[in-house]
Design a protein around this motif. Structure first.
Motif, short mmCIF file in Angstrom:
data_model
loop_
_atom_site.label_atom_id
_atom_site.label_comp_id
_atom_site.label_asym_id
_atom_site.label_seq_id
_atom_site.Cartn_x
_atom_site.Cartn_y
_atom_site.Cartn_z
N GLU A 213 0.84 -1.21 0.00
CA GLU A 213 0.00 0.00 0.00
C GLU A 213 0.87 1.26 0.00
O GLU A 213 0.55 2.24 -0.69
N ALA A 214 1.98 1.21 0.74
CA ALA A 214 2.87 2.39 0.76
C ALA A 214 3.47 2.62 -0.62
O ALA A 214 3.62 3.77 -1.07
N ALA A 215 3.80 1.54 -1.33
CA ALA A 215 4.38 1.68 -2.68
C ALA A 215 3.34 2.33 -3.61
O ALA A 215 3.68 3.20 -4.42
N TYR A 216 2.08 1.93 -3.49
CA TYR A 216 1.02 2.56 -4.31
C TYR A 216 0.93 4.05 -3.97
O TYR A 216 0.86 4.89 -4.86
N ARG A 217 0.92 4.37 -2.68
CA ARG A 217 0.76 5.78 -2.29
C ARG A 217 1.94 6.61 -2.79
O ARG A 217 1.75 7.72 -3.28
N ARG A 218 3.15 6.06 -2.68
CA ARG A 218 4.33 6.80 -3.19
C ARG A 218 4.20 7.06 -4.68
O ARG A 218 4.73 8.04 -5.19
N ALA A 219 3.51 6.16 -5.37
CA ALA A 219 3.31 6.34 -6.82
C ALA A 219 2.06 7.17 -7.10
O ALA A 219 1.60 7.24 -8.24
N GLU A 220 1.51 7.78 -6.04
CA GLU A 220 0.32 8.64 -6.15
C GLU A 220 -0.92 7.89 -6.67
O GLU A 220 -1.70 8.39 -7.47
N LEU A 221 -1.03 6.64 -6.20
CA LEU A 221 -2.22 5.84 -6.49
C LEU A 221 -2.87 5.48 -5.15
O LEU A 221 -2.16 5.17 -4.19
N LYS A 222 -4.19 5.51 -5.11
CA LYS A 222 -4.88 5.14 -3.87
C LYS A 222 -5.12 3.64 -3.88
O LYS A 222 -5.84 3.14 -4.74
N PRO A 223 -4.48 2.91 -2.93
CA PRO A 223 -4.60 1.44 -3.01
C PRO A 223 -5.88 0.89 -2.40
O PRO A 223 -6.38 1.39 -1.40
N GLU A 224 -6.40 -0.14 -3.04
CA GLU A 224 -7.48 -0.95 -2.44
C GLU A 224 -6.93 -2.37 -2.44
O GLU A 224 -6.30 -2.78 -3.42
N TYR A 225 -7.23 -3.12 -1.38
CA TYR A 225 -6.85 -4.54 -1.38
C TYR A 225 -8.12 -5.38 -1.45
O TYR A 225 -9.03 -5.21 -0.65
N LEU A 226 -8.18 -6.24 -2.44
CA LEU A 226 -9.36 -7.09 -2.63
C LEU A 226 -8.97 -8.53 -2.41
O LEU A 226 -8.03 -9.03 -3.05
N GLU A 227 -9.66 -9.20 -1.50
CA GLU A 227 -9.35 -10.61 -1.25
C GLU A 227 -9.94 -11.47 -2.37
O GLU A 227 -10.96 -11.11 -2.95
N THR A 228 -9.28 -12.60 -2.66
CA THR A 228 -9.88 -13.54 -3.60
C THR A 228 -10.50 -14.67 -2.79
O THR A 228 -9.99 -15.01 -1.72
N SER A 229 -11.58 -15.22 -3.31
CA SER A 229 -12.18 -16.34 -2.58
C SER A 229 -11.22 -17.52 -2.68
O SER A 229 -10.43 -17.61 -3.62
N GLY A 230 -11.26 -18.43 -1.71
CA GLY A 230 -10.32 -19.55 -1.71
C GLY A 230 -9.00 -19.09 -1.13
O GLY A 230 -8.94 -18.19 -0.31
N ALA A 231 -7.92 -19.69 -1.64
CA ALA A 231 -6.63 -19.47 -1.00
C ALA A 231 -5.75 -18.46 -1.72
O ALA A 231 -4.59 -18.29 -1.39
N GLY A 232 -6.28 -17.76 -2.72
CA GLY A 232 -5.43 -16.85 -3.51
C GLY A 232 -4.94 -15.67 -2.70
O GLY A 232 -5.50 -15.34 -1.65
N PRO A 233 -3.89 -15.01 -3.19
CA PRO A 233 -3.32 -13.89 -2.43
C PRO A 233 -4.05 -12.56 -2.63
O PRO A 233 -3.66 -11.56 -2.03
N GLY A 234 -5.10 -12.51 -3.45
CA GLY A 234 -5.86 -11.27 -3.62
C GLY A 234 -5.27 -10.36 -4.68
O GLY A 234 -4.41 -10.77 -5.48
N PHE A 235 -5.76 -9.11 -4.70
CA PHE A 235 -5.29 -8.12 -5.69
C PHE A 235 -5.16 -6.76 -5.03
O PHE A 235 -6.00 -6.39 -4.20
N PHE A 236 -4.13 -6.01 -5.43
CA PHE A 236 -4.08 -4.59 -5.13
C PHE A 236 -4.53 -3.84 -6.38
O PHE A 236 -4.10 -4.18 -7.50
N VAL A 237 -5.38 -2.85 -6.19
CA VAL A 237 -5.89 -2.06 -7.31
C VAL A 237 -5.73 -0.59 -6.94
O VAL A 237 -5.99 -0.20 -5.80
N GLY A 238 -5.27 0.22 -7.90
CA GLY A 238 -5.17 1.66 -7.64
C GLY A 238 -5.40 2.42 -8.91
O GLY A 238 -5.01 1.97 -10.00
#
Ligand SMILES: C[S@@+](CC[C@H](N)C(=O)[O-])C[C@H]1O[C@@H](n2cnc3c(N)ncnc32)[C@H](O)[C@@H]1O
Length: 241
Positions: A213-238
């Motif tokens: 999330e800090a890397a997204y903010r430094r790049a001037e993007l607002k991060p959202e973290y979305l979990e994936t169902s099951g065992a996946g690691p999810g997604f960061f979106v900005g």
């Protein structure tokens, strides 16, 4: 890692059987269009053998890919020869630099490829480089590696596949080593010519959610973290301004 033709070919055969790439590409396209409905172009960073790219080429007017490994890109080039009316440009390059012309409505980095980076400085560089390739209002989607608290110590996985007179098996065993996963992988390939065994150790950094999330903010993007169902690691979106 993915350093020669047979490794790239084995990766390609195994993973297209193991993962639903078209469904993943559709999910990512939905995430992008929910935030940027008119999105028409996409850059796939660490595109590997181009399996997502083939699906993205059906969903976006213009797609391009970049990867650090020449053998992986060679397999991608074969796959994408007939994809899209204008073809799919593929670039050899490092996600921390991305010396690529042009900007995109979406930049994506799938299947935990970002985890191959070794430090938060590199993570910042890569997220910064990806964000600079975004058009205004463009969307950066990163599928991370696991977080320190979601990684399963001693995790094992395996897969076997027989196709066109060849059988390939892959087994992995993962342990934690400092702030990283040490994944030991063994592949056995059998065909009419005999049996080939190869093994490798992959090291994937267990960046924390806060570090992404800090890397997204430094790049001037607002991060959202979305979990994936099951065992996946999810997604960061900005989304860029
Ligand atoms: C697990 S594979 C994922 C490939 C593809 N995205 C997929 O979903 O099948 C990881 C990929 O990341 C690439 N890679 C690793 N470090 C990279 C870097 N610093 N810059 C660009 N690509 C990198 C590797 O060459 C490899 O193709």
């Amino acid at each position: 890692m993915y350093e020669n033709d047979s490794a790239a070919e084995m990766y390609d055969l195994l993973y297209q059987d193991r993962k639903d790439y078209p469904a993943e590409a559709e999910r990512v396209a939905r995430l992008v269009r929910e935030r940027n409905p008119g999105a028409r172009s996409l850059l796939d960073v660490a595109c590997g053998t181009g399996i997502h790219l083939r699906a993205f080429a059906e969903l976006f007017e213009r797609v391009e890919g970049v990867d650090l490994s020449r053998p992986m890109l060679d397999v991608a080039a074969g796959r994408l020869r007939t994809a899209g009316p204008k073809g799919v440009p593929l670039h050899l390059g490092d996600m921390r630099e991305l010396r690529i012309e042009g900007r995109f409505d979406a930049v994506v980095c799938m299947f935990s490829s970002i985890g191959y980076l070794r430090s938060t400085d590199d993570l910042d560089r890569a997220v910064g480089a990806m964000s600079r390739r975004l058009e205004p209002g463009g969307v950066l989607v990163i599928e991370p590696w696991y977080f320190p608290e979601t990684f399963l110590e001693g995790h094992v996985s395996g897969h076997a596949l027989t196709r066109d007179g060849r059988t390939i098996t892959r087994v992995s065993h993962s342990t934690r080593e400092g702030d990283a996963t040490r994944m030991e992988l063994h592949y056995v390939l059998a065909d009419a010519g005999g049996v080939l065994h190869r093994s490798e150790i992959d090291r994937l950094t267990l960046f924390t959610r806060e570090q992404y999330e800090a890397a997204y903010r430094r790049a001037e993007l607002k991060p959202e973290y979305l979990e994936t169902s099951g065992a996946g690691p999810g997604f960061f979106v900005g989304t860029g301004a």
